[in-house]
Design a protein around this motif. Structure first.
Motif, PDB file in Angstrom:
ATOM      1  N   THR A 205       8.658   9.890   9.112  1.00 50.49           N
ATOM      2  CA  THR A 205       8.716   8.983   7.966  1.00 50.49           C
ATOM      3  C   THR A 205       9.914   8.047   8.083  1.00 50.49           C
ATOM      4  N   ALA A 206      11.049   8.582   8.531  1.00 49.79           N
ATOM      5  CA  ALA A 206      12.236   7.746   8.723  1.00 49.79           C
ATOM      6  C   ALA A 206      11.999   6.696   9.806  1.00 49.79           C
ATOM      7  N   ILE A 207      11.258   7.054  10.849  1.00 52.33           N
ATOM      8  CA  ILE A 207      10.912   6.078  11.887  1.00 52.33           C
ATOM      9  C   ILE A 207      10.076   4.953  11.274  1.00 52.33           C
ATOM     10  N   MET A 208       9.099   5.322  10.445  1.00 53.33           N
ATOM     11  CA  MET A 208       8.250   4.313   9.820  1.00 53.33           C
ATOM     12  C   MET A 208       9.045   3.427   8.857  1.00 53.33           C
ATOM     13  N   LEU A 209      10.029   4.007   8.169  1.00 54.72           N
ATOM     14  CA  LEU A 209      10.908   3.210   7.307  1.00 54.72           C
ATOM     15  C   LEU A 209      11.611   2.131   8.121  1.00 54.72           C
ATOM     16  N   ARG A 210      12.185   2.554   9.247  1.00 55.15           N
ATOM     17  CA  ARG A 210      12.932   1.612  10.079  1.00 55.15           C
ATOM     18  C   ARG A 210      12.023   0.629  10.806  1.00 55.15           C
ATOM     19  N   ARG A 211      10.758   0.937  10.918  1.00 56.59           N
ATOM     20  CA  ARG A 211       9.798   0.016  11.513  1.00 56.59           C
ATOM     21  C   ARG A 211       9.279  -1.006  10.491  1.00 56.59           C
ATOM     22  N   GLY A 212       9.716  -0.896   9.239  1.00 58.35           N
ATOM     23  CA  GLY A 212       9.309  -1.849   8.211  1.00 58.35           C
ATOM     24  C   GLY A 212       7.929  -1.597   7.640  1.00 58.35           C
ATOM     25  N   LEU A 213       7.436  -0.373   7.717  1.00 54.95           N
ATOM     26  CA  LEU A 213       6.085  -0.056   7.253  1.00 54.95           C
ATOM     27  C   LEU A 213       6.056   0.507   5.835  1.00 54.95           C
ATOM     28  N   VAL A 214       7.205   0.463   5.180  1.00 56.93           N
ATOM     29  CA  VAL A 214       7.322   0.898   3.785  1.00 56.93           C
ATOM     30  C   VAL A 214       8.056  -0.200   3.027  1.00 56.93           C
ATOM     31  N   TYR A 215       7.600  -0.491   1.805  1.00 58.15           N
ATOM     32  CA  TYR A 215       8.269  -1.494   0.967  1.00 58.15           C
ATOM     33  C   TYR A 215       8.494  -0.899  -0.416  1.00 58.15           C
ATOM     34  N   ASP A 216       9.741  -0.849  -0.848  1.00 54.20           N
ATOM     35  CA  ASP A 216      10.098  -0.298  -2.159  1.00 54.20           C
ATOM     36  C   ASP A 216       9.460   1.074  -2.404  1.00 54.20           C
ATOM     37  N   GLY A 217       9.468   1.896  -1.364  1.00 57.12           N
ATOM     38  CA  GLY A 217       8.939   3.251  -1.494  1.00 57.12           C
ATOM     39  C   GLY A 217       7.425   3.327  -1.529  1.00 57.12           C
ATOM     40  N   MET A 218       6.756   2.247  -1.148  1.00 56.33           N
ATOM     41  CA  MET A 218       5.285   2.229  -1.165  1.00 56.33           C
ATOM     42  C   MET A 218       4.716   2.080   0.241  1.00 56.33           C
ATOM     43  N   MET A 219       3.551   2.676   0.462  1.00 58.47           N
ATOM     44  CA  MET A 219       2.901   2.672   1.779  1.00 58.47           C
ATOM     45  C   MET A 219       2.104   1.388   1.973  1.00 58.47           C
ATOM     46  N   VAL A 220       2.814   0.285   2.161  1.00 59.22           N
ATOM     47  CA  VAL A 220       2.139  -1.015   2.210  1.00 59.22           C
ATOM     48  C   VAL A 220       1.356  -1.245   3.503  1.00 59.22           C
ATOM     49  N   ASN A 221       1.500  -0.353   4.468  1.00 58.47           N
ATOM     50  CA  ASN A 221       0.705  -0.469   5.698  1.00 58.47           C
ATOM     51  C   ASN A 221      -0.418   0.569   5.737  1.00 58.47           C
ATOM     52  N   MET A 222      -0.635   1.223   4.601  1.00 63.10           N
ATOM     53  CA  MET A 222      -1.655   2.264   4.466  1.00 63.10           C
ATOM     54  C   MET A 222      -3.049   1.704   4.761  1.00 63.10           C
ATOM     55  N   LYS A 223      -3.889   2.519   5.379  1.00 65.01           N
ATOM     56  CA  LYS A 223      -5.267   2.143   5.640  1.00 65.01           C
ATOM     57  C   LYS A 223      -6.154   2.608   4.490  1.00 65.01           C
ATOM     58  N   ILE A 224      -6.907   1.700   3.933  1.00 60.81           N
ATOM     59  CA  ILE A 224      -7.734   2.000   2.762  1.00 60.81           C
ATOM     60  C   ILE A 224      -9.101   2.502   3.227  1.00 60.81           C
ATOM     61  N   SER A 225      -9.418   3.732   2.855  1.00 55.57           N
ATOM     62  CA  SER A 225     -10.663   4.337   3.343  1.00 55.57           C
ATOM     63  C   SER A 225     -11.501   4.971   2.237  1.00 55.57           C
ATOM     64  N   ASN A 226     -11.033   4.901   0.994  1.00 64.23           N
ATOM     65  CA  ASN A 226     -11.825   5.439  -0.111  1.00 64.23           C
ATOM     66  C   ASN A 226     -11.397   4.777  -1.423  1.00 64.23           C
ATOM     67  N   GLU A 227     -12.084   5.097  -2.505  1.00 66.52           N
ATOM     68  CA  GLU A 227     -11.824   4.450  -3.786  1.00 66.52           C
ATOM     69  C   GLU A 227     -10.428   4.759  -4.312  1.00 66.52           C
ATOM     70  N   LYS A 228      -9.975   5.982  -4.121  1.00 66.84           N
ATOM     71  CA  LYS A 228      -8.642   6.349  -4.587  1.00 66.84           C
ATOM     72  C   LYS A 228      -7.578   5.486  -3.919  1.00 66.84           C
ATOM     73  N   LEU A 229      -7.699   5.323  -2.614  1.00 66.25           N
ATOM     74  CA  LEU A 229      -6.710   4.533  -1.884  1.00 66.25           C
ATOM     75  C   LEU A 229      -6.815   3.052  -2.232  1.00 66.25           C
ATOM     76  N   GLN A 230      -8.038   2.574  -2.528  1.00 68.77           N
ATOM     77  CA  GLN A 230      -8.169   1.177  -2.923  1.00 68.77           C
ATOM     78  C   GLN A 230      -7.488   0.936  -4.268  1.00 68.77           C
ATOM     79  N   SER A 231      -7.637   1.881  -5.191  1.00 65.43           N
ATOM     80  CA  SER A 231      -6.967   1.755  -6.492  1.00 65.43           C
ATOM     81  C   SER A 231      -5.452   1.769  -6.316  1.00 65.43           C
ATOM     82  N   ARG A 232      -4.973   2.623  -5.418  1.00 61.98           N
ATOM     83  CA  ARG A 232      -3.540   2.677  -5.147  1.00 61.98           C
ATOM     84  C   ARG A 232      -3.060   1.359  -4.555  1.00 61.98           C
ATOM     85  N   ALA A 233      -3.851   0.811  -3.646  1.00 67.71           N
ATOM     86  CA  ALA A 233      -3.479  -0.449  -3.000  1.00 67.71           C
ATOM     87  C   ALA A 233      -3.443  -1.598  -4.006  1.00 67.71           C
TER      88      ALA A 233
END
Length: 299
Positions: A205-233
């Motif tokens: 997770t720390a590697i992903m933080l430093r890679r810029g894949l998290v913004y303000d504690g949110m998984m902004v590079n998350m892959k959307i694969s279901n309705e729950k994740l789409q609502s989160r996005a």
């Protein structure tokens, strides 16, 4: 090895009331997680080094045998859905093959020759980061893989539960989860495994933080694969762009469910301009937003 020792506190655990035994096991695993506090700076060092080494093409490679290998594979497998880390930039070297994820093949952990061959076959090189995990810190398969990967120029990180072990010495960065004797002697799926799981979660997770894949504690590079994740996005787009629900949903749809792109569209950029901005900043949303704000201020 400490992980193989018998702890005199638990020698009659099979005679204890079940509730007392369960309480002892929970307490022991809490102490195992607490042991990681001494490794905070080392884990941060490993994460920063890995994030830099990976660059635009490097791979994260997980190596292990038995319980340690299964935990390593689990950690790596979760990086694509959580952070969008590309499948082609992940590799798993498991003693006995990935099929032993569900069926133990304990003899395979002694096969150092196969480990060396697999490192060579994978073409491990300077852009790669290889994480080897072994409770004992001396598993031949894992030790040989880490040694070969380091010789090939990869950044190597060793995770072990015994101080002074060969794996910690062989890796460029050694991370010690000093968990001591198990409640059930030698059962490293318990304290050692619990600490490994937390350490690997934290490291990746720390590697992903430093890679810029998290913004303000949110998984902004998350892959959307279901309705729950789409609502989160949609909620992420709404929160970051400060727009209403309908605007966020429409922007995300126009962005083909790319959250970072959706944020920029919700802020009023055209799709072409938003894509170009993200590309210019290597898909780092924070950098893209900073550049957008600076451009607006200078307009």
């Amino acid at each position: 090895m400490n992980t193989e020792a018998r702890d005199p506190r638990y020698v009659e655990i099979d005679r204890w009331p079940t509730s007392v035994a369960v309480a002892a096991m929970i307490e022991a695993q809490i102490s195992a997680v607490a042991s990681l506090q001494s490794q905070t700076e080392r884990i941060a060092e490993a994460a920063e080094g890995a994030a830099e080494r990976l660059g635009d093409t490097g791979r994260l490679v997980y190596v292990g045998a038995g319980t340690s290998g299964r935990l390593a594979v689990q950690d790596g497998a979760e990086l694509f859905p959580t952070f969008g880390w590309p499948h082609e930039r992940l590799a798993f070297l498991m003693a006995g093959g990935i099929e032993v994820f569900t069926k133990a093949a304990e003899m395979a952990e002694d096969d150092a020759d196969t480990a060396r061959q697999e490192i060579a076959a994978a073409g491990i090189g300077r852009d790669d980061v290889v994480i080897g995990v072994a409770a004992s810190g001396r598993t031949p398969y894992t030790l040989a893989a880490i040694t070969s990967a380091r010789e090939a120029g990869a950044l190597t990180i060793g995770v072990a539960n015994n101080p002074g072990s060969a794996l910690l010495e062989a890796a460029e960065i050694g991370l010690l989860a000093r968990t001591g004797a198990e409640v059930i002697a030698g059962s490293t799926r318990m304290k050692a495994g619990t600490a490994q799981k937390v350490l690997l979660n934290t490291l990746s997770t720390a590697i992903m933080l430093r890679r810029g894949l998290v913004y303000d504690g949110m998984m902004v590079n998350m892959k959307i694969s279901n309705e729950k994740l789409q609502s989160r996005a949609e909620q992420m787009v709404q929160d970051i762009a400060r727009v209403d629900t309908d605007t966020a949903a429409a922007a995300l749809d126009s962005a083909d469910l790319d959250i970072k792109l959706g944020v920029l569209l919700a802020l009023g950029l055209s799709k072409v301009a938003a894509i170009q901005l993200l590309h210019a900043h290597k898909q780092n949303l924070r950098q893209a937003l900073n550049a957008m704000q600076k451009a607006t201020a200078n307009a």
